[in-house]
Design a protein around this motif. Structure first.
Motif, PDB file in Angstrom:
ATOM      1  N   LEU A  22       0.166 -16.324   6.968  1.00  0.00           N
ATOM      2  CA  LEU A  22       0.071 -14.941   6.478  1.00  0.00           C
ATOM      3  C   LEU A  22      -1.192 -14.266   7.026  1.00  0.00           C
ATOM      4  O   LEU A  22      -1.145 -13.129   7.514  1.00  0.00           O
ATOM      5  N   LEU A  23      -2.306 -14.987   6.966  1.00  0.00           N
ATOM      6  CA  LEU A  23      -3.560 -14.410   7.475  1.00  0.00           C
ATOM      7  C   LEU A  23      -3.490 -14.196   8.992  1.00  0.00           C
ATOM      8  O   LEU A  23      -4.053 -13.232   9.527  1.00  0.00           O
ATOM      9  N   THR A  24      -2.758 -15.074   9.658  1.00  0.00           N
ATOM     10  CA  THR A  24      -2.597 -14.921  11.110  1.00  0.00           C
ATOM     11  C   THR A  24      -1.804 -13.655  11.438  1.00  0.00           C
ATOM     12  O   THR A  24      -2.120 -12.938  12.392  1.00  0.00           O
ATOM     13  N   TYR A  25      -0.770 -13.367  10.641  1.00  0.00           N
ATOM     14  CA  TYR A  25      -0.003 -12.128  10.867  1.00  0.00           C
ATOM     15  C   TYR A  25      -0.915 -10.913  10.742  1.00  0.00           C
ATOM     16  O   TYR A  25      -0.829  -9.965  11.522  1.00  0.00           O
ATOM     17  N   ILE A  26      -1.787 -10.947   9.733  1.00  0.00           N
ATOM     18  CA  ILE A  26      -2.704  -9.818   9.541  1.00  0.00           C
ATOM     19  C   ILE A  26      -3.641  -9.712  10.739  1.00  0.00           C
ATOM     20  O   ILE A  26      -3.834  -8.646  11.319  1.00  0.00           O
ATOM     21  N   ASP A  27      -4.199 -10.847  11.110  1.00  0.00           N
ATOM     22  CA  ASP A  27      -5.169 -10.857  12.200  1.00  0.00           C
ATOM     23  C   ASP A  27      -4.547 -10.369  13.510  1.00  0.00           C
ATOM     24  O   ASP A  27      -5.172  -9.631  14.276  1.00  0.00           O
ATOM     25  N   TYR A  28      -3.316 -10.748  13.739  1.00  0.00           N
ATOM     26  CA  TYR A  28      -2.670 -10.433  15.023  1.00  0.00           C
ATOM     27  C   TYR A  28      -2.142  -8.996  15.071  1.00  0.00           C
ATOM     28  O   TYR A  28      -2.236  -8.319  16.093  1.00  0.00           O
ATOM     29  N   HIS A  29      -1.571  -8.535  13.960  1.00  0.00           N
ATOM     30  CA  HIS A  29      -0.836  -7.268  14.011  1.00  0.00           C
ATOM     31  C   HIS A  29      -1.570  -6.055  13.456  1.00  0.00           C
ATOM     32  O   HIS A  29      -1.214  -4.919  13.771  1.00  0.00           O
ATOM     33  N   ILE A  30      -2.538  -6.289  12.595  1.00  0.00           N
ATOM     34  CA  ILE A  30      -3.175  -5.143  11.934  1.00  0.00           C
ATOM     35  C   ILE A  30      -4.481  -4.795  12.647  1.00  0.00           C
ATOM     36  O   ILE A  30      -5.293  -5.676  12.933  1.00  0.00           O
ATOM     37  N   SER A  31      -4.650  -3.519  12.919  1.00  0.00           N
ATOM     38  CA  SER A  31      -5.831  -3.104  13.692  1.00  0.00           C
ATOM     39  C   SER A  31      -6.988  -2.749  12.763  1.00  0.00           C
ATOM     40  O   SER A  31      -6.801  -2.462  11.580  1.00  0.00           O
ATOM     41  N   GLU A  32      -8.172  -2.759  13.357  1.00  0.00           N
ATOM     42  CA  GLU A  32      -9.369  -2.335  12.621  1.00  0.00           C
ATOM     43  C   GLU A  32      -9.315  -0.829  12.411  1.00  0.00           C
ATOM     44  O   GLU A  32      -8.701  -0.134  13.210  1.00  0.00           O
ATOM     45  N   ASP A  36      -9.930  -5.718   8.478  1.00  0.00           N
ATOM     46  CA  ASP A  36     -10.984  -6.378   7.708  1.00  0.00           C
ATOM     47  C   ASP A  36     -10.778  -6.191   6.214  1.00  0.00           C
ATOM     48  O   ASP A  36     -10.959  -7.109   5.424  1.00  0.00           O
ATOM     49  N   LYS A  37     -10.390  -4.973   5.856  1.00  0.00           N
ATOM     50  CA  LYS A  37     -10.192  -4.685   4.432  1.00  0.00           C
ATOM     51  C   LYS A  37      -9.021  -5.470   3.876  1.00  0.00           C
ATOM     52  O   LYS A  37      -9.051  -5.962   2.742  1.00  0.00           O
ATOM     53  N   LEU A  38      -7.985  -5.601   4.678  1.00  0.00           N
ATOM     54  CA  LEU A  38      -6.806  -6.335   4.227  1.00  0.00           C
ATOM     55  C   LEU A  38      -7.120  -7.831   4.097  1.00  0.00           C
ATOM     56  O   LEU A  38      -6.732  -8.482   3.124  1.00  0.00           O
ATOM     57  N   LEU A  39      -7.858  -8.351   5.078  1.00  0.00           N
ATOM     58  CA  LEU A  39      -8.252  -9.763   5.003  1.00  0.00           C
ATOM     59  C   LEU A  39      -9.158  -9.999   3.791  1.00  0.00           C
ATOM     60  O   LEU A  39      -9.025 -11.000   3.085  1.00  0.00           O
ATOM     61  N   GLU A  40     -10.046  -9.059   3.571  1.00  0.00           N
ATOM     62  CA  GLU A  40     -10.943  -9.161   2.414  1.00  0.00           C
ATOM     63  C   GLU A  40     -10.128  -9.183   1.118  1.00  0.00           C
ATOM     64  O   GLU A  40     -10.376  -9.972   0.210  1.00  0.00           O
ATOM     65  N   PHE A  41      -9.130  -8.318   1.058  1.00  0.00           N
ATOM     66  CA  PHE A  41      -8.268  -8.247  -0.122  1.00  0.00           C
ATOM     67  C   PHE A  41      -7.548  -9.585  -0.342  1.00  0.00           C
ATOM     68  O   PHE A  41      -7.569 -10.152  -1.436  1.00  0.00           O
ATOM     69  N   TYR A  42      -6.918 -10.091   0.715  1.00  0.00           N
ATOM     70  CA  TYR A  42      -6.151 -11.334   0.549  1.00  0.00           C
ATOM     71  C   TYR A  42      -7.063 -12.526   0.271  1.00  0.00           C
ATOM     72  O   TYR A  42      -6.693 -13.428  -0.480  1.00  0.00           O
ATOM     73  N   PHE A 103       2.821  -4.424   8.624  1.00  0.00           N
ATOM     74  CA  PHE A 103       2.035  -4.085   7.427  1.00  0.00           C
ATOM     75  C   PHE A 103       2.971  -3.909   6.226  1.00  0.00           C
ATOM     76  O   PHE A 103       2.704  -4.409   5.127  1.00  0.00           O
ATOM     77  N   SER A 104       4.075  -3.214   6.439  1.00  0.00           N
ATOM     78  CA  SER A 104       5.036  -2.975   5.353  1.00  0.00           C
ATOM     79  C   SER A 104       5.666  -4.285   4.887  1.00  0.00           C
ATOM     80  O   SER A 104       5.849  -4.504   3.686  1.00  0.00           O
ATOM     81  N   GLN A 157      -4.342   1.037  -2.383  1.00  0.00           N
ATOM     82  CA  GLN A 157      -5.250   2.191  -2.377  1.00  0.00           C
ATOM     83  C   GLN A 157      -6.492   1.932  -3.227  1.00  0.00           C
ATOM     84  O   GLN A 157      -7.572   2.387  -2.903  1.00  0.00           O
ATOM     85  N   SER A 158      -6.337   1.162  -4.311  1.00  0.00           N
ATOM     86  CA  SER A 158      -7.508   0.923  -5.166  1.00  0.00           C
ATOM     87  C   SER A 158      -8.501  -0.040  -4.515  1.00  0.00           C
ATOM     88  O   SER A 158      -9.619  -0.208  -4.996  1.00  0.00           O
ATOM     89  N   HIS A 159      -8.086  -0.677  -3.438  1.00  0.00           N
ATOM     90  CA  HIS A 159      -9.003  -1.534  -2.685  1.00  0.00           C
ATOM     91  C   HIS A 159      -9.378  -0.894  -1.347  1.00  0.00           C
ATOM     92  O   HIS A 159      -9.829  -1.586  -0.418  1.00  0.00           O
ATOM     93  N   GLY A 160      -9.133   0.399  -1.250  1.00  0.00           N
ATOM     94  CA  GLY A 160      -9.569   1.132  -0.059  1.00  0.00           C
ATOM     95  C   GLY A 160      -8.771   0.833   1.194  1.00  0.00           C
ATOM     96  O   GLY A 160      -9.265   1.037   2.308  1.00  0.00           O
ATOM     97  N   ILE A 161      -7.531   0.340   1.022  1.00  0.00           N
ATOM     98  CA  ILE A 161      -6.709   0.025   2.198  1.00  0.00           C
ATOM     99  C   ILE A 161      -5.726   1.177   2.412  1.00  0.00           C
ATOM    100  O   ILE A 161      -4.815   1.385   1.603  1.00  0.00           O
ATOM    101  N   GLN A 162      -5.925   1.892   3.493  1.00  0.00           N
ATOM    102  CA  GLN A 162      -5.078   3.058   3.748  1.00  0.00           C
ATOM    103  C   GLN A 162      -3.741   2.629   4.334  1.00  0.00           C
ATOM    104  O   GLN A 162      -3.649   1.630   5.039  1.00  0.00           O
ATOM    105  N   TYR A 163      -2.722   3.404   4.003  1.00  0.00           N
ATOM    106  CA  TYR A 163      -1.411   3.156   4.611  1.00  0.00           C
ATOM    107  C   TYR A 163      -0.845   4.477   5.090  1.00  0.00           C
ATOM    108  O   TYR A 163      -1.191   5.550   4.576  1.00  0.00           O
TER     109      TYR A 163
END
Ligand SMILES: [Fe+2]
Length: 271
Positions: A22-32, A36-42, A103-104, A157-163
């Motif tokens: 799961l963390l690898t999917y975030i790292d590979y597909h989600i851009s800065e 970072d915020k998403l990884l921090e959240f998870y 992301f979705s 949104q409450s963790h500052g992760i925009q979508y």
């Protein structure tokens, strides 16, 4: 799945491996910067999310420790494959990005985690419901009601992760017309009211596919066996140990190494 085995389990190693995936999917597909915020959240909610079931009843799908992440990873894989099918068949893929799709998929069921302080699913305390209804989990009444998509979007949104708008619509409608709240988006007849991208349909198909596969894995063998009393097949799901392991590994300890959350400790103690 182990043939003829009634109890669906994941080993601690599988739970850990699914989490890393799961963390690898975030790292590979989600851009800065939101990667970072998403990884921090998870990472913040690792203990809860890694061991969550995907549903509270066995009749649904992946209602066992680690079932949530296993399901989410499958939805990501199915979504990427569905993307290719839609592309080859001529859908307009310029209307959304692969990042939006992944992301979705990663966050489509996030609302199942509960809120910042409380898990949505906690161990079922009613033995009768465990035995007769196959419910190893129950809803945590401390968590105020919200639909899964609404809560998931709120948590982001409450963790500052925009979508993006596309991601919001896809997460909101991922249950398709199984959720009547989605009719306003999916049953529109006027062209201008229909979604402007096929992303919500791809995500819904991926989720449907994953949940169906998880249902088949769990129930078709039992149905094929022609069990007269399916209630007997609903006996407790437990955390598994590695097949052929000489020593009985305590998955309660192994699944995540050191567990800090009291809620999680309680959960594991009850499984
Ligand atoms: Fe799902």
């Amino acid at each position: 799945m182990v043939k003829n085995k009634i109890v669906m389990t994941l080993t601690p190693e599988q739970i850990q491996s699914n989490w890393k995936q799961l963390l690898t999917y975030i790292d590979y597909h989600i851009s800065e910067p939101r990667k970072d915020k998403l990884l921090e959240f998870y990472n913040k909610y690792e203990e809860r999310i890694a061991l969550m079931p995907a549903a509270h009843k066995k009749e649904y799908h992946n209602s066992f420790p680690g079932g949530y992440v296993e399901h989410v990873n499958r939805v990501v894989r199915c979504a990427v494959k569905q993307y290719e099918l839609w592309r080859v068949e001529g859908a307009d893929m310029s209307t959304f990005t692969i990042e939006e799709l992944v992301f979705s998929a990663i966050n489509h069921d996030l609302g199942k985690m509960g809120d910042e302080n409380e898990e949505s699913y906690i161990p079922q305390t009613d033995q009768w419901r465990r035995d007769k209804l196959g419910e190893d989990y129950m809803f945590n009444s401390k968590v105020p009601f919200a639909s899964v998509p609404d809560r998931g979007l709120f948590m982001l949104q409450s963790h500052g992760i925009q979508y993006t708008f596309n991601e919001m619509l896809a997460i909101q409608t991922h249950d398709g017309l199984y959720d009547e709240a989605n009719t306003k988006y999916l049953k529109a007849y006027m062209p201008e009211q229909k979604p402007r991208t096929c992303l919500p349909f791809i995500l819904h198909q991926a989720d449907l596919m994953a949940a169906r596969i998880e249902f088949e894995r769990e129930w078709l063998p039992k149905l094929k066996e022609g069990k007269k009393n399916l209630a007997n097949t609903k006996k407790n799901y437990i955390l598994g140990t590695k097949p052929n392991s000489s020593k009985k590994l305590s998955t309660k300890v192994k699944a995540l190494g050191s567990i800090k959350s009291n809620g999680l400790k309680n959960m594991l103690d009850n499984l």
